[in-house]
Design an enzyme around this catalytic site. Structure first.
Site, PDB file in Angstrom:
ATOM      1  N   ARG A  95     -15.102  -7.594   3.330  1.00 17.82           N
ATOM      2  CA  ARG A  95     -15.194  -8.330   2.060  1.00 17.82           C
ATOM      3  C   ARG A  95     -15.704  -9.756   2.274  1.00 17.82           C
ATOM      4  O   ARG A  95     -16.496 -10.258   1.482  1.00 17.82           O
ATOM      5  CB  ARG A  95     -13.826  -8.325   1.368  1.00 17.82           C
ATOM      6  CG  ARG A  95     -13.529  -6.995   0.685  1.00 17.82           C
ATOM      7  CD  ARG A  95     -12.218  -7.011  -0.046  1.00 17.82           C
ATOM      8  NE  ARG A  95     -11.104  -6.727   0.852  1.00 17.82           N
ATOM      9  CZ  ARG A  95      -9.832  -6.803   0.479  1.00 17.82           C
ATOM     10  NH1 ARG A  95      -9.515  -7.171  -0.755  1.00 17.82           N
ATOM     11  NH2 ARG A  95      -8.862  -6.511   1.331  1.00 17.82           N
ATOM     12  N   ASP A 108       0.810  -1.224   0.000  1.00 19.82           N
ATOM     13  CA  ASP A 108       0.000   0.000   0.000  1.00 19.82           C
ATOM     14  C   ASP A 108       0.840   1.270   0.000  1.00 19.82           C
ATOM     15  O   ASP A 108       0.294   2.375  -0.042  1.00 19.82           O
ATOM     16  CB  ASP A 108      -0.912   0.034   1.238  1.00 19.82           C
ATOM     17  CG  ASP A 108      -1.979  -1.044   1.216  1.00 19.82           C
ATOM     18  OD1 ASP A 108      -2.383  -1.455   0.109  1.00 19.82           O
ATOM     19  OD2 ASP A 108      -2.402  -1.468   2.302  1.00 19.82           O
ATOM     20  N   ARG A 121      -5.156  -5.477 -10.916  1.00 21.05           N
ATOM     21  CA  ARG A 121      -4.207  -6.545 -11.245  1.00 21.05           C
ATOM     22  C   ARG A 121      -4.894  -7.892 -11.232  1.00 21.05           C
ATOM     23  O   ARG A 121      -4.798  -8.673 -12.190  1.00 21.05           O
ATOM     24  CB  ARG A 121      -3.044  -6.553 -10.238  1.00 21.05           C
ATOM     25  CG  ARG A 121      -2.124  -7.779 -10.382  1.00 21.05           C
ATOM     26  CD  ARG A 121      -1.138  -7.888  -9.236  1.00 21.05           C
ATOM     27  NE  ARG A 121      -1.771  -8.057  -7.948  1.00 21.05           N
ATOM     28  CZ  ARG A 121      -2.147  -9.240  -7.426  1.00 21.05           C
ATOM     29  NH1 ARG A 121      -2.000 -10.357  -8.125  1.00 21.05           N
ATOM     30  NH2 ARG A 121      -2.691  -9.301  -6.224  1.00 21.05           N
ATOM     31  N   ARG A 122      -5.619  -8.191 -10.137  1.00 24.03           N
ATOM     32  CA  ARG A 122      -6.302  -9.474 -10.051  1.00 24.03           C
ATOM     33  C   ARG A 122      -7.355  -9.620 -11.151  1.00 24.03           C
ATOM     34  O   ARG A 122      -7.522 -10.689 -11.732  1.00 24.03           O
ATOM     35  CB  ARG A 122      -6.935  -9.646  -8.673  1.00 24.03           C
ATOM     36  CG  ARG A 122      -5.915  -9.875  -7.574  1.00 24.03           C
ATOM     37  CD  ARG A 122      -6.524  -9.763  -6.197  1.00 24.03           C
ATOM     38  NE  ARG A 122      -5.563 -10.073  -5.145  1.00 24.03           N
ATOM     39  CZ  ARG A 122      -5.625  -9.626  -3.900  1.00 24.03           C
ATOM     40  NH1 ARG A 122      -6.628  -8.810  -3.547  1.00 24.03           N
ATOM     41  NH2 ARG A 122      -4.715  -9.951  -3.012  1.00 24.03           N
TER      42      ARG A 122
END
Length: 314
Positions: free
Chosen positions: A156, A85, A132-133
């Site tokens: 999540r 991060d 990215r994923r």
């Protein structure tokens, strides 16, 4: 120590776990007094409060901005970060002085319905905030759909449980550190989905002139992890990487050499450019230069990076 050294952190469960880990290591032998010697101060960062896609609001620095300002102001002595991060350019007067031993750098596939990426049915809905994923999964499974899924690990997972999506991805390191490794449905091999630069690594940032904090942290620094992390961040730096760019990298010390590989993808995952390097590396500065060199290789392959990232596959 003439006074307590204050540890700053975000307030999420994972961030607090990481801060308490640093606190316990610093207070080794003085565990009963750790809260007095190394008190923890929590922050809500801009990245924690924003709704929507981070790339529309400035990217990674949103998770470190308030912590770094508090360091500059002298309100805290050190800030504990997930290194993936942290922007590659440090603010003046600050530096990442310590890198702790890295945990599992791979991505974990999480689903209540399906046992693996390959078991996802056509048109399955995958929740993620990581471009990215998304790009990597699109390269493997161009038939799946996506929904934005943000928040800390618990948020999540709760959305997944509520049926907001069929599956998601989380860093294996975070889940294992929180004692929730059993929730990983499939650990994704890096040959299928290469991890984000510095994923799984924890760093501590200090003011460059805070000798007391740097001295206290010196014994915690993990040389091998630092070499790998600085190489990966060098690659990211060389590509001007941010939350707008699908970039992955992994560096590993093998014997006397550092083996490094990286990739960038178009937003849809239809285009992928890869590079790798292997050479002896003795320090973090040399590791960063290795990452920068590999980024030049990628730039030579791609040509116009802005076109790749901003216009997808057009």
């Amino acid at each position: 120590m003439t006074r307590p050294l204050i540890i700053g952190t975000r307030g999420s469960p994972l961030a607090l776990w990481q801060a308490r880990w640093v606190q316990s290591l610093l207070a080794a032998g003085h565990e009963a007094n750790k809260d007095q010697l190394f008190p923890i101060k929590t922050f809500t960062t801009s990245g924690d409060t924003l709704k929507g896609d981070l790339k529309d609001f400035g990217g990674k620095g949103l998770f470190t901005k308030e912590l770094e300002q508090s360091l500059i102001d002298g309100d805290i002595d050190m800030a504990v970060h997930s290194m993936k991060d942290v922007p590659t350019q440090s603010q003046e007067g600050l530096s990442i002085s310590t890198i702790l031993p890295r945990a599992d750098h791979r991505d974990g596939f999480i689903s209540k319905k399906y046992g693996s990426i390959d078991e996802l049915p056509q048109g399955a809905l995958v929740g993620t905030a990581s471009i990215r994923r998304r790009a990597q999964l699109s390269a493997l499974r161009p038939d799946v759909r996506y929904t934005l899924l943000r928040g800390n690990v618990g948020t999540r997972l709760a959305k997944l449980e509520a049926g907001v999506c069929d599956a998601t991805f989380l860093a294996c390191a975070g889940l294992k550190r929180l004692g929730q490794g059993e929730l990983i449905t499939e650990t994704i091999d890096v040959d299928r989905m290469l991890n984000a630069p510095a994923q799984g690594a924890v760093g501590v940032e200090t003011r460059v002139d805070n000798g007391s904090a740097k001295a206290a942290l010196a014994a915690l620094h993990d040389y091998k992890t630092a070499i790998a992390v600085f190489a990966e961040r060098g690659f990211l730096e060389g590509l001007d990487g941010s939350c707008r760019t699908p970039i992955a990298a992994l560096a590993e010390i093998r014997g006397e050499e550092l083996f490094m590989r990286g990739e960038v993808l178009s937003l849809s995952g239809a285009k992928k450019y890869t590079a790798s390097l292997t050479r002896p590396v003795q320090d973090m500065a040399a590791a960063r230069l290795m990452g920068l060199e590999m980024a030049k290789d990628i730039r030579a392959q791609v040509g116009d990076l802005d076109s790749l990232f901003n216009e997808g596959d057009s």
